[in-house]
Design a protein around this motif. Structure first.
Motif: not given
Length: 334
Positions: A172-179, A197-210
């Motif tokens: 739900l926190a990721l639904l809106g593609r947050p900055e 797995e959650t750590w890896e997802l968070v890394r991907e989000l950060r690397d994508g600019g979040t």
């Protein structure tokens, strides 16, 4: 306001204060910088956040750590715009998140410590309901797949495990593609595999600019993920910096068992080894040093020359956990 209008920092906190019990919002220096608010009967209010300053750069993962009752959640709630500060200033994406909520809320994602989902809805129905209130939402399928719940989509919330409900919170926190993404204890209740797995997802989000602001009780989590961190204690920032900066404040450690027939005084002069402190427990010696290689080399050369084995030898660099416990102990004694 365009994202470039507020420079490199997407979160800026200056002199932030939060009090409970008959408080009124201050106006920076005049509204709480040094005076506790008082309730109707003249009793001083409890001040949970006591003049906090920090900033978070665009695309950075910043971890906010602290002992129980340190003020982490109280601080994060102010950043999320859930309450007005008693004093000081906070800006998220260049806006006051409380008074300019409409400008901030569509651009952030929030994962609270505990979500309140309708228990009879399925995971899919929960995400679909939330998506209806979210601008530019991801598809339901994408959101569930991101957190590994695609195969549990038709399971009712009340039948999900605690860890699965945490993953639903994250979806739900990721639904809106947050900055900017606020994660409050995101991996509580997850097993080891799901946590990684959650750590890896968070890394991907950060690397994508979040930009990510994380609170966690798992120091390993902060050590793995954080670009920078701050440690809070009793409403104040005790220390801040990169993980390496914070760890460097804590000494490395060497422990071993004294060989039979030898005493502490038989070791090379500890000061010459760069040892800044030592302690003994029976035959076990613990050395603390800021120069681990020098101390370990000197000790091992001595053991070689004396033709003895150092049983139980343990040589380790300082860790974030040791630095955290050291800070907590030092401040707790004041």
């Amino acid at each position: 306001m365009d994202i470039g209008d507020f420079g490199d920092f997407v979160i800026e906190v200056t002199g932030l204060r939060r009090s409970y019990g008959g408080t009124r919002r201050g106006s920076g220096a005049g509204g709480g910088a040094g005076k506790a608010a008082r309730g109707a009967k003249g009793r001083a209010a409890y001040e949970a956040v006591r003049g906090v300053d920090f900033s978070v750069r665009r695309g950075e993962l910043f971890a906010l750590l602290g002992t129980n009752g340190a003020g982490k959640t109280s601080t994060v709630e102010l950043l999320e715009g859930l309450a007005a500060p008693s004093g000081g200033r906070v800006r998220v994406l260049g806006h006051d998140p409380f008074t300019e909520r409409s400008a901030v809320r569509p651009r952030i994602g929030v994962m609270l410590q505990e979500g309140g989902f309708p228990s009879d809805l399925t995971a899919r129905e929960t995400v679909r309901m939330w998506a209806g209130c979210t601008s530019g939402a991801r598809s339901v399928e994408e959101a569930l797949a991101m957190v590994g719940l695609d195969r549990r989509a038709d399971v009712r919330v009340k039948q999900l495990s605690g860890g699965e409900r945490r993953r639903l919170d994250l979806a739900l926190a990721l639904l809106g593609r947050p900055e900017v993404l606020f994660l409050d204890e995101p991996t509580t209740g997850l097993d080891t595999e799901a946590r990684h797995e959650t750590w890896e997802l968070v890394r991907e989000l950060r690397d994508g600019g979040t930009t990510v602001l994380l609170t966690t009780h798992y120091l390993e989590e902060a050590e793995e993920l954080a670009d920078r961190l701050a440690i809070m204690h009793k409403g104040r920032i005790a220390t801040t910096g990169t993980v390496a900066d914070v760890v460097a404040s804590s000494p490395s450690q060497i422990s071993f068992e004294l060989p039979g027939g030898f005493h502490l005084g038989d070791l090379p002069p500890l000061a010459e080894l760069g040892v800044r402190a030592h302690e003994t427990a029976g035959r076990t010696v613990r050395l603390r040093t800021d120069e681990l290689q020098r101390a370990a080399t000197g000790l091992l050369v001595w053991a070689r020359d004396k033709a003895v084995d150092l049983r139980g030898l343990d040589i380790r660099s300082a860790s974030l956990e040791e630095a955290f416990l050291g800070i907590a102990k030092e401040l707790g004694e004041k």
